[in-house]
Write a protein that holds these residues in place. Sequence first.
Motif, mmCIF file in Angstrom:
data_model
loop_
_atom_site.group_PDB
_atom_site.id
_atom_site.type_symbol
_atom_site.label_atom_id
_atom_site.label_comp_id
_atom_site.label_asym_id
_atom_site.label_seq_id
_atom_site.Cartn_x
_atom_site.Cartn_y
_atom_site.Cartn_z
ATOM 1 N N ALA A 8 39.716 28.615 32.481
ATOM 2 C CA ALA A 8 39.045 27.940 33.594
ATOM 3 C C ALA A 8 38.151 26.799 33.116
ATOM 4 C CB ALA A 8 38.231 28.948 34.394
ATOM 5 N N ALA A 9 37.647 26.902 31.885
ATOM 6 C CA ALA A 9 36.739 25.885 31.357
ATOM 7 C C ALA A 9 37.462 24.688 30.763
ATOM 8 C CB ALA A 9 35.830 26.508 30.300
ATOM 9 N N ARG A 10 38.782 24.742 30.652
ATOM 10 C CA ARG A 10 39.529 23.623 30.087
ATOM 11 C C ARG A 10 39.385 22.387 30.974
ATOM 12 N NH1 ARG A 10 44.199 24.903 26.652
ATOM 13 N NH2 ARG A 10 45.240 23.131 27.651
ATOM 14 N N ALA A 11 39.336 21.241 30.353
ATOM 15 C CA ALA A 11 39.229 19.996 31.110
ATOM 16 C C ALA A 11 40.438 19.769 32.003
ATOM 17 C CB ALA A 11 39.053 18.818 30.144
ATOM 18 N N ASP A 12 41.600 20.297 31.599
ATOM 19 C CA ASP A 12 42.815 20.090 32.383
ATOM 20 C C ASP A 12 43.182 21.302 33.231
ATOM 21 O OD1 ASP A 12 43.602 21.829 30.397
ATOM 22 O OD2 ASP A 12 45.377 20.686 29.790
ATOM 23 N N ALA A 13 42.242 22.216 33.457
ATOM 24 C CA ALA A 13 42.530 23.391 34.280
ATOM 25 C C ALA A 13 42.890 22.950 35.703
ATOM 26 C CB ALA A 13 41.335 24.328 34.312
ATOM 27 N N PRO A 14 43.960 23.507 36.272
ATOM 28 C CA PRO A 14 44.311 23.140 37.655
ATOM 29 C C PRO A 14 43.323 23.744 38.643
ATOM 30 C CG PRO A 14 45.775 24.856 36.835
ATOM 31 C CD PRO A 14 44.904 24.451 35.683
ATOM 32 N N ALA A 15 43.499 23.412 39.913
ATOM 33 C CA ALA A 15 42.539 23.831 40.933
ATOM 34 C C ALA A 15 42.438 25.337 41.061
ATOM 35 C CB ALA A 15 42.920 23.209 42.275
ATOM 36 N N ASP A 16 43.581 26.032 40.956
ATOM 37 C CA ASP A 16 43.579 27.488 41.086
ATOM 38 C C ASP A 16 43.815 28.146 39.737
ATOM 39 O OD1 ASP A 16 43.036 28.258 43.788
ATOM 40 O OD2 ASP A 16 44.968 27.376 44.363
ATOM 41 N N VAL A 17 42.950 29.092 39.408
ATOM 42 C CA VAL A 17 43.115 29.939 38.231
ATOM 43 C C VAL A 17 43.358 31.344 38.770
ATOM 44 C CG1 VAL A 17 42.053 30.863 36.143
ATOM 45 C CG2 VAL A 17 41.654 28.483 36.806
ATOM 46 N N VAL A 18 44.586 31.820 38.626
ATOM 47 C CA VAL A 18 45.050 33.045 39.272
ATOM 48 C C VAL A 18 45.253 34.119 38.213
ATOM 49 C CG1 VAL A 18 46.765 34.021 40.845
ATOM 50 C CG2 VAL A 18 46.247 31.561 40.922
ATOM 51 N N VAL A 19 44.710 35.294 38.443
ATOM 52 C CA VAL A 19 44.824 36.405 37.501
ATOM 53 C C VAL A 19 45.654 37.508 38.136
ATOM 54 C CG1 VAL A 19 43.586 38.137 36.151
ATOM 55 C CG2 VAL A 19 42.574 35.869 36.501
ATOM 56 N N ALA A 20 46.701 37.931 37.450
ATOM 57 C CA ALA A 20 47.473 39.108 37.857
ATOM 58 C C ALA A 20 46.942 40.299 37.074
ATOM 59 C CB ALA A 20 48.957 38.901 37.584
ATOM 60 N N ALA A 21 46.606 41.368 37.790
ATOM 61 C CA ALA A 21 46.007 42.538 37.157
ATOM 62 C C ALA A 21 46.580 43.804 37.774
ATOM 63 C CB ALA A 21 44.482 42.518 37.330
ATOM 64 N N PRO A 22 46.616 44.891 37.010
ATOM 65 C CA PRO A 22 47.182 46.130 37.551
ATOM 66 C C PRO A 22 46.332 46.702 38.676
ATOM 67 C CG PRO A 22 46.247 46.500 35.367
ATOM 68 C CD PRO A 22 46.222 45.036 35.593
ATOM 69 N N ALA A 23 46.999 47.361 39.621
ATOM 70 C CA ALA A 23 46.289 48.048 40.692
ATOM 71 C C ALA A 23 45.248 48.978 40.083
ATOM 72 C CB ALA A 23 47.275 48.839 41.541
ATOM 73 N N GLY A 24 44.073 48.995 40.679
ATOM 74 C CA GLY A 24 42.976 49.781 40.139
ATOM 75 C C GLY A 24 41.941 48.937 39.435
ATOM 76 N N THR A 25 42.315 47.699 39.076
ATOM 77 C CA THR A 25 41.361 46.775 38.466
ATOM 78 C C THR A 25 40.384 46.274 39.521
ATOM 79 O OG1 THR A 25 43.089 46.041 36.939
ATOM 80 C CG2 THR A 25 41.131 44.657 37.119
ATOM 81 N N ASP A 26 39.114 46.224 39.191
ATOM 82 C CA ASP A 26 38.111 45.688 40.106
ATOM 83 C C ASP A 26 38.164 44.161 40.037
ATOM 84 O OD1 ASP A 26 35.958 44.959 41.626
ATOM 85 O OD2 ASP A 26 34.465 46.067 40.469
ATOM 86 N N PRO A 27 38.552 43.480 41.131
ATOM 87 C CA PRO A 27 38.616 42.010 41.091
ATOM 88 C C PRO A 27 37.299 41.355 40.695
ATOM 89 C CG PRO A 27 39.689 42.856 43.055
ATOM 90 C CD PRO A 27 38.975 44.020 42.434
ATOM 91 N N ALA A 28 36.169 42.037 40.956
ATOM 92 C CA ALA A 28 34.869 41.466 40.611
ATOM 93 C C ALA A 28 34.738 41.207 39.122
ATOM 94 C CB ALA A 28 33.751 42.403 41.076
ATOM 95 N N LEU A 29 35.610 41.832 38.332
ATOM 96 C CA LEU A 29 35.621 41.610 36.884
ATOM 97 C C LEU A 29 35.778 40.133 36.562
ATOM 98 C CD1 LEU A 29 35.752 43.262 34.145
ATOM 99 C CD2 LEU A 29 38.243 43.185 34.405
ATOM 100 N N TYR A 30 36.462 39.394 37.462
ATOM 101 C CA TYR A 30 36.779 37.991 37.194
ATOM 102 C C TYR A 30 35.957 37.019 38.038
ATOM 103 C CZ TYR A 30 40.726 40.299 35.017
ATOM 104 O OH TYR A 30 41.513 41.115 34.230
#
Length: 266
Positions: free
Chosen positions: A211-233
């Motif tokens: 996300a900190a890269r100068a060329d990062a696109p508008a959306d940074v999308v994380v795929a995570a297993p069910a049970g992961t707390d999204p607040a982690l990201y």
Amino acid sequence: MRVGLSVPVMAEPAPLVELGVAAEANGWDGVFLWHHVVGTPDFAVPMSDAWVVLGALAVRTERIRLGTTVTALPRHQPQEVARQAVTLDRLSGGRMVLGVGLGEPPSEYTALGRSADRRLLAGMLDEGLEVVSGLWSGERFTHSGEHYTFDDVQFLPPPLQQPRIPVWVSAMTRNERTLGRAARWDGVLLGAMTADGGMDVLPPEAVAEVAARADAPADVVVAAPAGTDPALYADAGATWVLLTGWLDQLGELAAAPAPASAHMSR
């Protein structure tokens, strides 16, 4: 940050549609379908067509984002993907996202008599995205490349979303080639795999680095297993977290209120 579900298509179509309808009713922000074509000899399962299910969801829902995670673009004709995505975008009132990548497993290529050479597929993916974007313009389009040729073709109507339907590109967190490809489009789809091919939890610091890269696109999308707390990201720069797993897990999630972190802003 928004939270959605990334749903396997290894099922009859009706339960997939009902899962998406329940997700919208319970405050989730998106439903994205895996896009597979065939199983493997040791994994013979029922499978539904992602585009058909998304079409049904487009008319059964009103708010949630709909898309693929991911369409293996080299496995398909780019003009067909372009047309299918525009149809879904217009049918849904401008809610379509096209997620793309090389696709796994390689046997989905070889079982159909296609090469699974990653260098070849990467070239087809890059060129295929140029073609899809060109066709979405609604203008006359000519292209002569290594893999595809189009002569004065015009696709109408164009997408509702302008300048185009958002394109999310799958990438590895420290792979400059895949991150560079994602930087040319609208989002990067990040995930981590276990040794046996399952979905693993991606460290938040790895997401923050992208996300900190100068060329990062508008959306940074994380795929995570069910049970992961999204607040982690939430503080790592993710704009979307997509929880994934098998249908029994995702059905339970869709039937419950979306995590509160879905309504947190960056």
